[in-house]
Enzyme design. Structure first.
Site, PDB file in Angstrom:
ATOM      1  N   ASP B  25       0.879  -1.165   0.000  1.00 15.01           N
ATOM      2  CA  ASP B  25       0.000   0.000   0.000  1.00 15.01           C
ATOM      3  C   ASP B  25       0.919   1.219   0.000  1.00 15.01           C
ATOM      4  OD1 ASP B  25      -1.657   2.109   0.483  1.00 15.01           O
ATOM      5  OD2 ASP B  25      -2.492   1.340   2.355  1.00 15.01           O
ATOM      6  N   LYS B  87       2.937  11.392  -3.384  1.00 20.59           N
ATOM      7  CA  LYS B  87       1.893  10.763  -4.194  1.00 20.59           C
ATOM      8  C   LYS B  87       0.984  11.821  -4.840  1.00 20.59           C
ATOM      9  CE  LYS B  87      -1.505   7.030  -3.577  1.00 20.59           C
ATOM     10  NZ  LYS B  87      -2.055   6.123  -2.546  1.00 20.59           N
ATOM     11  N   GLU B 186      -7.167   0.630  -4.641  1.00 17.05           N
ATOM     12  CA  GLU B 186      -7.213   0.544  -3.182  1.00 17.05           C
ATOM     13  C   GLU B 186      -8.570   0.083  -2.634  1.00 17.05           C
ATOM     14  OE1 GLU B 186      -5.649   4.389  -2.202  1.00 17.05           O
ATOM     15  OE2 GLU B 186      -3.650   3.818  -2.893  1.00 17.05           O
ATOM     16  N   ASP B 208     -13.232   5.330   0.759  1.00 18.80           N
ATOM     17  CA  ASP B 208     -11.802   5.300   1.097  1.00 18.80           C
ATOM     18  C   ASP B 208     -11.228   6.716   1.042  1.00 18.80           C
ATOM     19  OD1 ASP B 208      -9.079   4.946   1.265  1.00 18.80           O
ATOM     20  OD2 ASP B 208      -8.924   3.487  -0.355  1.00 18.80           O
TER      21      ASP B 208
END
Lengths: 175, 622
Positions: B25, B87, B186, B208
């Site tokens: 992850d 990210k 994800e 999420d």
């Protein structure tokens, strides 16, 4: 490619959706690229292509408009890229009126309600067209198929309106 | 069924050998690595027992690069050389980043392909390189814990990541020589972990909200099938934005008007993040900040005030839920369970709003920080081939529509969002001038009508079209999106069957030179390393190909006639010899030869498996 054959279904207007879905999942289980994570490059590429074809076939058969176009294409009448126009003045007049109604919806007292009513109206037109198509297609003669194609052209107009109604819904409710 | 036994020297089929594979992850704030051990998926911990590692990279003195907890120590004292939340920069342009972040402590510059470089004391680094530094210790930890080289990794990405962001993530792993078994969305990873654990069936929603990205996915779980019905989100919305809201509030409240040094900015962010976390369980948070020139500021922030600050952001997530539910053609009462994933779902306003929209109690009992890595580990274990009987099927979707630029700066959609992947669509074009031999195409991703509002993915030039009269050439361009959500394009002139040469110039990708340089940089040292690594990689690939062919022949050798079989076996033995000789180029050529000689076999096997699937029989019954 006859997608009905790909899914081992009979080539017809009516379709058993449960059977389509279960065949679809069986086929995906067999060819999905995840099964070939350790395969050769060729196998992985083949798996991607096959899985994509099965997805396309499933979408084509699942939706009524693409299914009838696929049926006609299999009978030699290709509508996908045609430029032929409709020559039904009454239908075109009705289209213009519907279009005006759609444009007026944002200014209605209760746009939400007006939109719902409009969408129901379009749906009933679409249902009518489908009934006509089904009869004509089952007839199967060349003349009936040509008329069926005309119904599909009308269907495309209606679906375009339905699609625009959804865009309007997004605007009104600010999705 | 008669099996063809092949036992050539040095070739072991070793079908039950456990292959080492991990799920990673790669988060905005923290990253985790997990694996399946004795049938159970677990996150891996370092020698201090920590399994969550800050996604932070510090470019220090003396060419030292640190990441994780060690890098975090420098986040304030050496802010300019410490990259956090990288990210958020992945696959983004300078303009994107500047429009989203008011102040960043770095010096950023655009690259020739529109991506960004971050200036550090080690020179310019791009988000892909920074991400690979985040991955490096995770891979090392995995190899140390598992005691061997990894077969491959499943790396998770936000479902709403576009092609450029996905490609960047894959490149980051490949820089380290890691085979990416799959880029997994994800929320889908979370659904796998949750679904296999709870045995829940029916339609579920995964909400999420992470440090920098937001996804909402609607899935149907049914007998091992994980079918994503629709996905939506915002790849630039997360807990970092909540921090930024509080940071701005702090700046206003403190009345400080002096310079914002990078260190002060980081300190304010730290105070803001701390307050946010306190407000998950307290009604009022205490804030304290040392200002430059000896000033000191104290204040309190109530949960109500915090809610007001972040309300517009939370509303954006609810709007995305609404749109995604519409795309899935479902009403909220058809959702059986709403699973909350990501650290930012601890924020009370988020829980309250999501619960209100879905009109349901939320499932918050699973660990929102670990579930994604766990799901990725389960998928990695299956893809590596450790669970041959696994009956799992993952059907994911394309998050954003793909289209082409048409006249007048408009986009025409070729593949709609939420199409199940893999997907392929062909579009036909014609020439508009006599003798025209080339044509330019511009590929875009996004939902908006204007080209300038969509993400430019690539500009293609179709060359080598045979000269014909205007309108006579019909060029069929095929767009193909694989299971990772990555696009490839091919083109063909229909009447002559000429495969037009395509020159891909990704708008947001890397040039070949950049790739080579990055690999060189990542190798810290000389040419010798580079050659050794390339040889090692080719050898691994060769043994994968050989192993694959052996097991294919064992399974379906009966489909082959004598000539085909001996052709394949000949190619295999040439590859073996090339591996022994240890020449990179020769191995490459031999792999290609294996591929060519077995191409018909691969197609036959595929057709066979389709036949079996439709007949509902197992192979042995045929």
């Amino acid at each position: 490619m006859n997608y009905f054959e790909l899914f081992a279904l009979s080539t017809s207007y009516e379709i058993d959706k449960t059977s389509l879905k279960s065949k679809y999942l069986e086929l995906q289980r067999a060819v999905h690229p995840d099964n070939y994570a350790n395969g050769t490059e060729r196998e992985r590429l083949l798996a991607v292509q096959k899985a994509a074809q099965i997805n396309d076939g499933f979408e084509t058969l699942k939706n009524i408009d693409s299914r009838v176009q696929h049926l006609l294409a299999l009978s030699g009448i290709e509508l996908a890229h045609e430029t032929q126009t409709l020559k039904d003045p009454l239908f075109l007049m009705q289209q213009m009126e519907l279009r005006e109604t759609l444009e007026d919806i944002p200014h209605a007292g209760d746009p939400e309600q007006a939109l719902i009513e409009f969408q129901e109206q379009i749906k009933s037109f679409i249902d009518d067209i489908n009934v006509k198509f089904s009869t004509l297609f089952n007839d199967g003669s060349q003349a009936a198929l040509q008329t069926a194609a005309e119904e599909v052209r009308k269907l495309k107009f209606m679906l375009k309106l339905a699609h625009e109604a959804i865009s309007l819904e997004e605007q009104i409710f600010d999705y | 069924m008669a099996l063809l036994q092949i036992s050539e020297p040095g070739q072991s089929t070793a079908p039950h050998e456990h292959r080492l594979a991990v799920g990673i992850d790669l988060g905005t704030t923290n990253s985790l690595v997990a694996t399946v051990r004795s049938g159970e998926a677990i996150t891996l911990s370092d020698d201090k027992g920590r399994d969550s590692f800050p996604s932070i990279v510090h470019y220090g003195q003396n060419d030292i690069i640190e990441s994780g907890h060690e890098a975090k120590l420098h986040a304030i004292s050496d802010a300019v050389n410490t990259v956090v939340s990288v990210k958020r920069f992945m696959g983004r342009t300078l303009a994107d980043i500047q429009s989203q972040h008011s102040e960043l402590p770095y010096v950023l510059s655009p690259t020739e392909n529109g991506l960004i470089n971050i200036q550090t004391r080690h020179g310019n680094v791009n988000p892909i390189q920074v991400s690979s530094e985040i991955l490096r210790p995770l891979i090392a930890l995995a190899e140390k814990s598992l005691g061997g080289d990894l077969t491959g990794a499943v790396i998770t990405v936000p479902a709403y990541f576009d092609d450029a962001q996905r490609q960047g993530t894959k490149d980051a792993a490949q820089l380290l020589g890691i085979k990416v078994l799959r880029l997994l969305n994800e929320p889908t990873a979370a659904a796998i972990a949750y679904g296999l654990d709870s045995h829940e069936e029916g339609v579920i929603a995964i909400y999420d909200l992470g440090g920098g990205t937001f996804d909402i996915s609607i899935l149907r779980l049914n007998k091992g099938v994980f079918e994503v019905l629709a996905t939506g989100g915002d790849s630039a919305l997360g807990g970092d934005d909540f921090d930024e809201c509080i940071s701005q509030w702090i700046i206003e409240q403190s009345g400080y008007t002096g310079d914002h040094s990078p260190a002060l900015q980081r300190e304010i962010t730290r105070v803001a993040c701390d307050a946010k976390e306190q407000l998950s369980f307290l009604k009022v948070a205490k804030l304290a900040l040392d200002l430059p020139c000896g000033g000191h500021w104290n204040d309190t922030l109530s949960r109500e005030q915090f809610n007001t600050l972040i309300a517009p952001l939370v509303k954006r997530t609810i709007m995305a839920c609404r749109r995604t539910m519409r795309d899935a053609d479902l009403s909220t009462d058809e959702i059986k369970q709403v699973v909350m994933v990501g650290g930012s779902t601890r924020v009370p306003l988020v829980r309250q709003q999501v619960s209100q929209y879905f009109d349901k109690e939320l499932l918050t009992s699973i660990d929102p920080d670990k579930v994604v890595a766990i799901g990725a580990a389960i998928q990695a274990d299956i893809l590596a081939g450790n669970k041959p009987d696994a009956d799992m099927l993952l059907l994911d979707v394309l998050p954003l529509s793909l289209g082409l630029e048409t006249m007048g700066g408009l986009t025409e959609k070729v593949i709609n969002r939420n199409s199940t992947i893999p997907v392929a669509k062909a579009q036909e074009f014609t020439t508009f001038k006599d003798g025209q031999t080339a044509m330019a195409l511009h590929i875009l991703q996004g939902e908006r009508e204007l080209v300038e509002d969509c993400r430019s993915l690539a500009r293609f030039e179709l060359r080598g079209i045979p000269p014909m009269a205007a309108g006579a050439a019909h060029i069929r361009v095929t767009f193909q999106v694989d299971a990772d959500g990555l696009l490839s394009v091919s083109a063909m002139e229909k009447s002559s069957g000429v495969q037009a040469a395509i020159e891909v110039k990704p708008s947001f990708g890397l040039t070949d030179n950049e790739v080579t340089n990055m690999i060189k940089d990542s190798m810290t040292h000389a040419q010798g390393d580079m050659d050794a690594r390339m040889l090692a990689e080719e050898k691994v690939e060769a043994s994968r190909v050989l192993e694959g062919l052996v097991s294919a022949i064992n399974q379906d050798g009966n489909l082959l006639d004598e000539a085909m079989l001996s052709g394949i076996r000949h190619a295999m033995s040439l590859l073996e010899q090339a591996v022994v000789a240890g020449d990179v180029k020769a191995i490459k050529v031999a792999i290609k030869e294996c591929d060519t000689s077995s191409s018909d076999f691969a197609a036959m096997r595929m057709d066979q498996s389709i036949k079996v699937a439709l007949s509902g029989q197992s192979v042995d019954e045929l």
